[in-house]
Design a protein around this motif. Structure first.
Motif, short mmCIF file in Angstrom:
data_model
loop_
_atom_site.label_atom_id
_atom_site.label_comp_id
_atom_site.label_asym_id
_atom_site.label_seq_id
_atom_site.Cartn_x
_atom_site.Cartn_y
_atom_site.Cartn_z
N SER A 90 0.86 -1.17 0.00
CA SER A 90 0.00 0.00 0.00
C SER A 90 0.90 1.23 0.00
CB SER A 90 -0.88 -0.04 1.25
OG SER A 90 -1.70 1.09 1.32
N HIS A 91 0.65 2.15 -0.93
CA HIS A 91 1.48 3.36 -1.03
C HIS A 91 1.29 4.24 0.21
CE1 HIS A 91 2.31 7.53 -2.30
NE2 HIS A 91 3.09 7.04 -3.23
N ARG A 92 0.08 4.30 0.69
CA ARG A 92 -0.34 5.01 1.91
C ARG A 92 -0.27 6.53 1.82
NH1 ARG A 92 1.12 0.53 5.86
NH2 ARG A 92 -0.87 -0.56 5.82
N ASP A 93 -0.01 7.07 0.65
CA ASP A 93 -0.25 8.51 0.47
C ASP A 93 -0.55 8.76 -1.00
OD1 ASP A 93 -0.69 11.04 1.39
OD2 ASP A 93 1.42 11.56 1.68
N LEU A 150 4.80 9.97 -6.77
CA LEU A 150 5.84 10.43 -5.84
C LEU A 150 5.54 9.97 -4.41
CD1 LEU A 150 5.91 14.18 -7.02
CD2 LEU A 150 7.24 12.28 -7.96
N ASP A 151 6.45 10.36 -3.51
CA ASP A 151 6.23 10.30 -2.06
C ASP A 151 5.88 8.92 -1.52
OD1 ASP A 151 6.86 12.97 -1.65
OD2 ASP A 151 4.89 13.60 -2.31
N TRP A 152 6.91 8.08 -1.47
CA TRP A 152 6.75 6.69 -1.07
C TRP A 152 7.07 6.44 0.39
CZ3 TRP A 152 5.06 2.83 -4.41
CH2 TRP A 152 4.80 3.29 -5.71
N GLU A 153 7.20 7.51 1.17
CA GLU A 153 7.77 7.33 2.51
C GLU A 153 6.83 6.66 3.52
OE1 GLU A 153 7.33 10.32 1.10
OE2 GLU A 153 6.58 11.79 2.53
N PHE A 154 5.55 6.51 3.19
CA PHE A 154 4.64 5.88 4.14
C PHE A 154 4.24 4.45 3.74
CE2 PHE A 154 3.68 10.47 4.64
CZ PHE A 154 4.08 10.61 5.95
N ALA A 155 4.77 3.96 2.62
CA ALA A 155 4.30 2.69 2.07
C ALA A 155 4.51 1.52 3.04
CB ALA A 155 5.03 2.40 0.76
N GLY A 156 3.60 0.55 2.97
CA GLY A 156 3.70 -0.62 3.84
C GLY A 156 2.76 -1.71 3.37
N TRP A 157 2.87 -2.89 3.98
CA TRP A 157 1.96 -3.99 3.62
C TRP A 157 0.58 -3.66 4.15
CZ3 TRP A 157 4.61 -5.78 0.06
CH2 TRP A 157 5.95 -6.16 0.18
N GLY A 158 -0.41 -3.70 3.26
CA GLY A 158 -1.74 -3.30 3.70
C GLY A 158 -2.84 -3.87 2.83
N ASP A 159 -4.00 -3.26 2.99
CA ASP A 159 -5.22 -3.67 2.30
C ASP A 159 -5.33 -2.84 1.01
OD1 ASP A 159 -8.01 -3.72 1.50
OD2 ASP A 159 -8.47 -4.51 3.49
N ARG A 160 -5.64 -3.49 -0.12
CA ARG A 160 -5.71 -2.76 -1.39
C ARG A 160 -6.73 -1.62 -1.34
NH1 ARG A 160 -5.80 -5.63 -5.61
NH2 ARG A 160 -5.28 -7.65 -4.73
N HIS A 161 -7.77 -1.79 -0.50
CA HIS A 161 -8.82 -0.75 -0.45
C HIS A 161 -8.36 0.52 0.26
CE1 HIS A 161 -11.05 -4.55 -1.10
NE2 HIS A 161 -11.72 -3.79 -1.95
N GLU A 162 -7.27 0.40 1.03
CA GLU A 162 -6.80 1.57 1.76
C GLU A 162 -6.38 2.68 0.80
OE1 GLU A 162 -3.70 0.86 4.60
OE2 GLU A 162 -3.46 3.00 5.03
N ASP A 163 -5.57 2.36 -0.20
CA ASP A 163 -5.13 3.37 -1.17
C ASP A 163 -6.30 3.92 -1.99
OD1 ASP A 163 -2.38 3.43 -0.60
OD2 ASP A 163 -1.93 1.80 -1.97
N ILE A 164 -7.23 3.01 -2.34
CA ILE A 164 -8.37 3.45 -3.15
C ILE A 164 -9.22 4.44 -2.34
CG2 ILE A 164 -10.44 2.68 -4.40
CD1 ILE A 164 -9.00 -0.08 -4.73
N GLY A 165 -9.44 4.12 -1.06
CA GLY A 165 -10.22 5.00 -0.19
C GLY A 165 -9.52 6.33 0.07
#
Lengths: 97, 346
Positions: free
Chosen positions: B217-220, B237-252
């Motif tokens: 998850s990119h997370r931003d 850009l801006d990959w500093e928050f990425a982590g293993w997560g739920d695909r819906h998190e980025d979409i939301g």
């Protein structure tokens, strides 16, 4: 006793002067900064004339523990308080509901 | 900009020569001269510098437009180090995501006093308030929304386990419950209770679903964190928050009301239609997107952004980093709490 113009009136006229007389002359790379200054002054002026009612005392642990899950009065009070604060800091966003 | 002095290396006038020397080795070049170095705006957590360099010899020979990215004096505690961000950028580049090509990582603090990495500079603008309003930047809004959906699906092809991304922790419970625990943990350190955020977090805890499969998850992933020029997307850009997560998190996060820059009717990041964005994602991934899960993570987005807004405001309030930008971000918490409450009625 407070002398007139009071804090709110001073901020309002300072902001109006900034917007009308200074912003048009700012170089393009300083325009956003100028708008942010105007925005901060607008928030401060609105806060000075707002009346916030106290939020009911509620323990964080009780919210987390589920004691208020169905607490409509608490929800309504939190909603009203957040709306009042949002109307101070970003009225456009609230009015766009 | 800091002045680079021999006794205290920093980024600024005087540091071009040491950066050029570093780039000779890092790029396998014969010689490198840095013609121009200017600080780029926009980073509250990191600092970016535009670097124009003439490179002789090696695979990057020629006139190169680069970006040097390093830490700001103080940053939000949850962001990755520059070395980790560089690994994420490389993983994304290899997965076919449109990103600025990562070139070299420097962890030697002797060069500019802080770790940094260098990537190719992509054209266009990332400024959200311009992208949502100025049609010059959009290319085609339908195509851009679909493209951003497809790019996100490519990011989500990166899955654990990955040796190169071993620094990313797996969720302890689920991505949602971990996030809630994280925000609560931070709120416990804050000087005042935030009952509206607490209300929202409790709702999110009660409505959390299991996560079917973990993805990167990119997370931003939002408007403001990708570059667009007249023809469309040029880089995520801006990959500093990425982590293993739920695909819906980025979409939301991408679709949430708080990241539409006031263009509320364009539900995909203020730039396009939600349906086009989701269609792009579904086409690329072959996975159906669950609208209810997206709504859940849109709600989470307000809790997360609300918490971050307080943190940003605190950087100003604490006196650590007096800044009008940070001060105004702190005051955004009210609108975020208000929308969060509207989404979480009992």
């Amino acid at each position: 006793m407070t002398d007139r113009p009071d804090a709110k009136e001073l901020i309002e006229i300072a902001r109006a002067t900034l917007v009308a007389e200074l912003l048009p002359f700012l170089p393009p790379d300083k325009r956003v900064t100028g708008l942010m200054v105007a925005s901060a002054m607008a928030i401060a002026a609105r806060e000075l004339s707002a009346s916030l009612s106290p939020v009911p005392a509620v323990r964080t642990a009780d919210i987390r523990g589920g004691k208020h899950d169905a607490d409509k009065p608490l929800y309504e009070a939190l909603l009203a308080d957040a709306r009042t604060r949002a109307l101070i800091s970003n009225p456009k966003d609230v009015e766009a509901e | 900009m800091e002045i680079g002095r021999p006794d205290r290396p920093g980024v600024g006038p005087g540091s071009e020569a040491s950066i050029a020397r570093y780039l000779i080795a890092a790029l396998g070049a014969r010689s490198v001269s840095v013609r121009r170095m200017d600080k780029l705006g926009g980073g509250a957590i990191q600092e970016n510098y535009a670097l124009d360099a003439d490179v002789s010899g090696g695979p990057q020979a020629g006139a190169q437009k680069l970006v040097l990215r390093t830490d700001a004096p103080s940053g939000v505690a949850v962001s990755h180090s520059r070395a980790q961000e560089f690994a994420l950028l490389k993983a994304a580049h290899e997965a076919g995501v449109t990103v600025p090509e990562p070139l070299a990582l420097c962890t030697d603090k002797a060069i500019i006093g802080r770790p940094f990495y260098v990537m190719k500079r992509v054209a266009g603008t990332a400024a959200g308030h311009l992208l949502v309003r100025d049609d010059r930047w959009k290319g085609d809004r339908v195509a851009l929304a679909a493209r951003l959906g497809r790019e996100l699906a490519k990011i989500h092809t990166i899955r654990p386990p990955r040796d190169d991304l071993a620094f990313l922790e797996l969720p302890k419970q689920t991505p949602a419950l971990d996030a809630i625990a994280g925000y609560r943990g931070w709120l416990d350190t804050y000087r005042a209770p935030r009952p509206a955020l607490e209300w929202g977090l409790r709702w999110l805890e009660r409505h959390a679903q299991k996560c079917a499969d973990l993805v990167l998850s990119h997370r931003d992933y939002r408007t403001g964190n990708y570059m667009v020029d007249e023809n469309g997307l040029t880089g995520i850009l801006d990959w500093e928050f990425a982590g293993w997560g739920d695909r819906h998190e980025d979409i939301g996060w991408f679709c949430s009301r708080c990241w539409r820059f006031g263009m509320n009717q364009r539900e995909a990041g203020g730039i396009g239609a939600r349906a086009d964005f989701i269609a792009g994602y579904e086409t690329e991934s072959g996975q159906r997107v669950d609208p209810q899960q997206v709504h859940y993570w849109e709600t989470m987005a307000h809790a997360r952004w609300g918490t971050i807004a307080i943190q940003q405001g605190e950087r100003h309030v604490s006196g650590a980093e007096p800044s009008l930008d940070l001060a105004l971000t702190g005051r955004r918490v009210a609108e975020l709490e208000y929308q969060l409450l509207r989404m979480t009625a009992p």
